[in-house]
Design a protein around this motif. Structure first.
Motif, mmCIF file in Angstrom:
data_model
loop_
_atom_site.group_PDB
_atom_site.id
_atom_site.type_symbol
_atom_site.label_atom_id
_atom_site.label_comp_id
_atom_site.label_asym_id
_atom_site.label_seq_id
_atom_site.Cartn_x
_atom_site.Cartn_y
_atom_site.Cartn_z
ATOM 1 N N SER A 137 0.820 -1.215 0.000
ATOM 2 C CA SER A 137 0.000 0.000 0.000
ATOM 3 C C SER A 137 0.853 1.264 0.000
ATOM 4 C CB SER A 137 -0.923 0.010 1.227
ATOM 5 O OG SER A 137 -0.178 0.167 2.424
ATOM 6 N N MET A 138 2.118 1.127 0.440
ATOM 7 C CA MET A 138 3.041 2.269 0.455
ATOM 8 C C MET A 138 3.878 2.332 -0.821
ATOM 9 S SD MET A 138 2.572 3.896 3.338
ATOM 10 C CE MET A 138 4.081 4.804 3.691
ATOM 11 N N GLY A 139 3.584 1.461 -1.809
ATOM 12 C CA GLY A 139 4.266 1.510 -3.089
ATOM 13 C C GLY A 139 5.527 0.676 -3.184
ATOM 14 N N ILE A 140 5.762 -0.197 -2.228
ATOM 15 C CA ILE A 140 6.949 -1.058 -2.264
ATOM 16 C C ILE A 140 6.669 -2.262 -3.171
ATOM 17 C CG2 ILE A 140 8.604 -2.352 -0.872
ATOM 18 C CD1 ILE A 140 8.495 0.600 -0.199
ATOM 19 N N PRO A 141 7.572 -2.614 -4.108
ATOM 20 C CA PRO A 141 7.373 -3.778 -4.978
ATOM 21 C C PRO A 141 7.302 -5.075 -4.155
ATOM 22 C CG PRO A 141 9.093 -2.358 -5.843
ATOM 23 C CD PRO A 141 8.794 -1.863 -4.470
ATOM 24 N N PRO A 142 6.621 -6.119 -4.671
ATOM 25 C CA PRO A 142 6.433 -7.362 -3.912
ATOM 26 C C PRO A 142 7.722 -8.009 -3.432
ATOM 27 C CG PRO A 142 4.957 -7.321 -5.790
ATOM 28 C CD PRO A 142 5.852 -6.131 -5.942
ATOM 29 N N ILE A 176 10.517 -15.071 -6.771
ATOM 30 C CA ILE A 176 9.874 -13.754 -6.738
ATOM 31 C C ILE A 176 10.878 -12.648 -7.056
ATOM 32 C CG2 ILE A 176 10.228 -13.338 -4.263
ATOM 33 C CD1 ILE A 176 7.074 -12.480 -6.287
ATOM 34 N N SER A 177 12.150 -12.837 -6.698
ATOM 35 C CA SER A 177 13.176 -11.841 -7.021
ATOM 36 C C SER A 177 13.423 -11.776 -8.526
ATOM 37 C CB SER A 177 14.484 -12.166 -6.295
ATOM 38 O OG SER A 177 14.304 -12.117 -4.901
ATOM 39 N N SER A 178 13.321 -12.920 -9.201
ATOM 40 C CA SER A 178 13.518 -12.970 -10.652
ATOM 41 C C SER A 178 12.435 -12.202 -11.390
ATOM 42 C CB SER A 178 13.535 -14.429 -11.131
ATOM 43 O OG SER A 178 14.562 -15.160 -10.492
ATOM 44 N N LEU A 179 11.295 -11.997 -10.736
ATOM 45 C CA LEU A 179 10.169 -11.306 -11.363
ATOM 46 C C LEU A 179 10.028 -9.864 -10.868
ATOM 47 C CD1 LEU A 179 7.513 -14.188 -11.129
ATOM 48 C CD2 LEU A 179 8.920 -13.566 -13.102
ATOM 49 N N HIS A 181 11.180 -7.098 -11.966
ATOM 50 C CA HIS A 181 10.948 -6.100 -13.015
ATOM 51 C C HIS A 181 9.492 -6.098 -13.475
ATOM 52 C CE1 HIS A 181 15.178 -5.190 -13.271
ATOM 53 N NE2 HIS A 181 15.476 -6.474 -13.495
ATOM 54 N N TYR A 182 8.733 -7.101 -13.073
ATOM 55 C CA TYR A 182 7.315 -7.174 -13.451
ATOM 56 C C TYR A 182 6.432 -6.918 -12.238
ATOM 57 C CZ TYR A 182 9.494 -9.537 -17.412
ATOM 58 O OH TYR A 182 10.292 -9.844 -18.483
ATOM 59 N N ALA A 183 6.894 -6.000 -11.381
ATOM 60 C CA ALA A 183 6.206 -5.736 -10.118
ATOM 61 C C ALA A 183 4.767 -5.289 -10.323
ATOM 62 C CB ALA A 183 6.971 -4.684 -9.308
ATOM 63 N N GLN A 184 4.506 -4.542 -11.433
ATOM 64 C CA GLN A 184 3.149 -4.051 -11.647
ATOM 65 C C GLN A 184 2.157 -5.202 -11.870
ATOM 66 O OE1 GLN A 184 5.715 -3.698 -13.632
ATOM 67 N NE2 GLN A 184 5.199 -3.720 -15.820
ATOM 68 N N TYR A 185 2.693 -6.372 -12.265
ATOM 69 C CA TYR A 185 1.824 -7.537 -12.475
ATOM 70 C C TYR A 185 1.829 -8.480 -11.263
ATOM 71 C CZ TYR A 185 2.209 -5.875 -17.274
ATOM 72 O OH TYR A 185 2.177 -5.097 -18.411
ATOM 73 N N THR A 186 2.971 -8.564 -10.604
ATOM 74 C CA THR A 186 3.042 -9.463 -9.443
ATOM 75 C C THR A 186 2.375 -8.862 -8.212
ATOM 76 O OG1 THR A 186 5.221 -8.567 -8.856
ATOM 77 C CG2 THR A 186 5.160 -10.554 -10.247
ATOM 78 N N LYS A 187 2.286 -7.519 -8.141
ATOM 79 C CA LYS A 187 1.688 -6.875 -6.977
ATOM 80 C C LYS A 187 0.241 -7.287 -6.771
ATOM 81 C CE LYS A 187 0.867 -2.356 -4.862
ATOM 82 N NZ LYS A 187 1.093 -0.895 -4.960
ATOM 83 N N PRO A 188 -0.631 -7.249 -7.811
ATOM 84 C CA PRO A 188 -2.017 -7.683 -7.584
ATOM 85 C C PRO A 188 -2.115 -9.170 -7.236
ATOM 86 C CG PRO A 188 -1.621 -7.279 -9.921
ATOM 87 C CD PRO A 188 -0.448 -6.723 -9.175
ATOM 88 N N VAL A 189 -1.173 -9.982 -7.732
ATOM 89 C CA VAL A 189 -1.186 -11.410 -7.392
ATOM 90 C C VAL A 189 -0.895 -11.596 -5.907
ATOM 91 C CG1 VAL A 189 -0.094 -13.642 -7.803
ATOM 92 C CG2 VAL A 189 -0.536 -12.095 -9.722
ATOM 93 N N VAL A 190 0.116 -10.869 -5.421
ATOM 94 C CA VAL A 190 0.448 -10.943 -4.002
ATOM 95 C C VAL A 190 -0.691 -10.368 -3.160
ATOM 96 C CG1 VAL A 190 2.068 -10.167 -2.229
ATOM 97 C CG2 VAL A 190 2.918 -10.859 -4.470
ATOM 98 N N PHE A 230 8.028 -21.874 1.140
ATOM 99 C CA PHE A 230 7.940 -21.373 -0.235
ATOM 100 C C PHE A 230 6.882 -20.283 -0.361
ATOM 101 C CE2 PHE A 230 6.011 -21.493 -4.457
ATOM 102 C CZ PHE A 230 7.125 -21.300 -5.275
ATOM 103 N N ILE A 231 5.677 -20.568 0.114
ATOM 104 C CA ILE A 231 4.581 -19.598 0.005
ATOM 105 C C ILE A 231 4.897 -18.340 0.798
ATOM 106 C CG2 ILE A 231 2.143 -19.211 0.531
ATOM 107 C CD1 ILE A 231 1.684 -22.186 0.044
ATOM 108 N N ASP A 232 5.541 -18.499 1.943
ATOM 109 C CA ASP A 232 5.888 -17.358 2.781
ATOM 110 C C ASP A 232 6.843 -16.413 2.049
ATOM 111 O OD1 ASP A 232 6.134 -16.187 5.695
ATOM 112 O OD2 ASP A 232 8.184 -16.409 4.962
ATOM 113 N N ALA A 233 7.848 -16.970 1.346
ATOM 114 C CA ALA A 233 8.817 -16.132 0.639
ATOM 115 C C ALA A 233 8.190 -15.449 -0.568
ATOM 116 C CB ALA A 233 10.020 -16.973 0.202
ATOM 117 N N VAL A 234 7.356 -16.174 -1.302
ATOM 118 C CA VAL A 234 6.716 -15.604 -2.497
ATOM 119 C C VAL A 234 5.730 -14.517 -2.121
ATOM 120 C CG1 VAL A 234 5.178 -16.111 -4.427
ATOM 121 C CG2 VAL A 234 7.035 -17.685 -3.874
ATOM 122 N N GLY A 235 4.940 -14.765 -1.099
ATOM 123 C CA GLY A 235 3.895 -13.813 -0.725
ATOM 124 C C GLY A 235 4.279 -12.829 0.350
ATOM 125 N N GLY A 236 5.508 -12.929 0.879
ATOM 126 C CA GLY A 236 5.938 -12.002 1.914
ATOM 127 C C GLY A 236 5.388 -12.327 3.285
ATOM 128 N N GLY A 237 4.799 -13.482 3.442
ATOM 129 C CA GLY A 237 4.246 -13.870 4.741
ATOM 130 C C GLY A 237 3.374 -15.102 4.606
#
Length: 502
Positions: free
Chosen positions: A285-290, A341-344, A346-355, A394-401
């Motif tokens: 919500s503060m604009g940080i990439p996933p 998730i780090s490999s992606l 550069h596609y933060a605008q697409y991964t953000k809604p997924v997260v 795995f899920i924790d690292a991809v989703g940040g929690g």
């Protein structure tokens, strides 16, 4: 005469206080127990009787019989049910009486009828009317321990039961069988046999052989914490020039994440979950990439979980067997997820809604768990702990929690002790967060370090306090509040993405 008077006085003084109950173990399989009442309390009493003595002969007298009592009774051929009003002659032929009705007048009548027949009786929730109590039982094969609080606090007895159940190894029954075999082979008089058995069992009361390992483990934890702090500070110093100028003017976002980290870690330490999902939701919500958001969460969790894990370790809240089953698979899953998730990035605008969709789902899960806090836990423990750790990491690292929400809740739902599960998950989380953080650092060039620093310091400040109150705080209101906030923020992020696409 004076001597007898002195003995009488001494006896009276001893009887003035303390638990005066005399513990015995009854062979209920050889006795006839009459249970009056078949509601929720009757079900609890019947369950206790049959769990300890599956062949016990029990006759149930009740005008109304609950479905649960019927189902339980049908599984035991020695249990019979009579749907009728209680009559005094129902106690004819009984050896033990248990009254489990919610009618105080009827309970007194049952007690009087039992005493007329010289029968011992237990009256549910009425210690003053009881001749004996049904205490909490800890059983490991042939070993059985009964716990009594003299009717003062059944809740304390239940908590002690949980501690002993976790503390006594399952192998204790094997030890009993081996000692029984050994006793049958011993020769000599009684004194010689006792001496030999004392020598064999002395190891049970000696200092634990792994005490040195625990002392070493303590230094490893603190050493890793110090090293982790040094790594984070070094990265901030060499990779971000603005960090050198923080003394003159710190970016205001640092304070936002400082407060957020404190609040989220405090909640997580109290209820055992939600730090990752709340921190990630806030970061997005503060604009940080996933990927960066997940890195910030895991870097901050190194210190917070290290401190929390240490506090739980000091309070003996760790199940070591469970710890090792979770640790290695959890690290493998976390490092794999961090790399992906780090490999992606550069596609933060697409991964953000997924997260955000993921955090939305976790918010709903937390909300449902808050509503089901009083639901009974399953009696069957989860067997595949390694797979749970792998998937949770795995899920924790991809989703940040999600480590707490997935792993801790699964362990508790599977019948694990909540206190030991919480301590074990927090300590294993420390090492998993460390390894995933190193993966993130290696993959990402670094940005938004003021937000990361805020989370690190804020969560570290809250962790010792949260671990101390983990067994004292009411969780339902907190979990509902957290879930609602996560759901609303996640929905906001998803809606904004959809509007931009449209």
């Amino acid at each position: 005469m004076p001597r007898n008077n002195s003995l009488s006085t001494l006896s009276d003084e001893k009887a003035a206080g303390g638990n005066q109950l005399f513990p015995v173990f009854l062979k209920l399989n050889d006795l006839h127990t009459v249970l009056i009442g078949a509601g929720n309390v009757g079900l609890e009493k019947l369950t206790a009787l049959l769990n300890n003595s599956p062949l016990a002969k029990v006759t149930i007298i009740a005008l109304k019989v609950s479905t649960e009592v019927y189902l339980l009774a049908t599984a035991y051929s020695t249990v019979t049910i009579h749907e009728k009003l209680f009559e005094e002659q129902d106690l004819d032929g009984a050896d033990i009486v248990v009254a489990a009705t919610n009618d105080s007048v009827l309970n007194i009548l049952i007690r009087e009828a039992a005493h007329e027949r010289k029968l011992l009786i237990n009256v549910a929730d009425k210690p003053s009317l009881c001749d004996f109590y049904l205490g909490s039982i800890v059983q490991k094969g042939d070993l059985k321990i009964a716990i009594s609080t003299n009717g003062k606090s059944p809740t304390v007895a239940k908590r002690l039961k949980e501690v002993l159940n976790e503390g006594l190894p399952e192998e204790i029954d094997t030890t009993l069988q081996q000692l029984s075999t050994l006793r049958n082979t011993l020769k000599g008089d009684f004194t010689d046999k006792v001496k030999k058995l004392n020598e064999v069992t002395s190891v049970l009361v000696k200092s634990k052989p792994h005490s040195k390992f625990k002392s070493l483990f303590r230094w490893i934890i603190w050493g890793t914490i110090v090293a982790s702090i040094a790594i984070v500070v070094s990265i901030l110093w060499f990779r971000n020039p603005e960090f050198k100028n923080y003394v003159e003017g710190i970016n205001p976002i640092f304070y936002y994440f400082l407060g957020a980290g404190f609040v989220f870690a405090f909640i997580d330490g109290a209820i055992g979950m939600s730090y990752g999902v709340t921190s990630t939701t806030f970061s997005l919500s503060m604009g940080i990439p996933p990927a960066t958001a997940s890195m910030g969460v895991h870097l901050s969790e190194i210190m917070s979980n290290g401190i929390a894990g240490w506090m739980h370790y000091r309070m003996n809240n760790i199940n070591w067997k469970l710890f090792w089953l979770l640790l290695i698979p959890g690290i493998i899953g976390a490092m794999t997820g961090a790399y992906l998730i780090s490999s992606l990035e550069h596609y933060a605008q697409y991964t953000k809604p997924v997260v955000s969709l993921y955090t939305l789902i976790l918010g709903i899960v937390i909300f449902r768990k808050a509503l089901d806090l009083k639901a009974k836990r399953s009696s069957a423990k989860i067997k595949n702990i390694r797979f749970l750790g792998l998937g949770g990491g795995f899920i924790d690292a991809v989703g940040g929690g999600g480590w707490g929400s997935i792993v801790l809740s699964s362990l508790i739902a599977g019948g694990r002790n909540p206190r030991f599960s919480l301590g074990t998950v927090k300590l294993s989380r420390f090492f998993i967060a460390l390894m995933s953080s190193l993966t993130f650092i290696a993959m990402l060039n670094g940005a938004h370090w003021e937000a990361v620093a805020g989370l690190v310091i804020g969560s570290a400040l809250a962790s010792p306090i949260a671990a101390r109150i983990s067994n004292k705080i009411s969780t339902k209101a907190i979990m509902i509040s957290v879930s609602v906030i996560v759901i609303l923020i996640s929905l906001r992020s998803i809606i904004n993405f959809v509007l931009k696409v449209i």
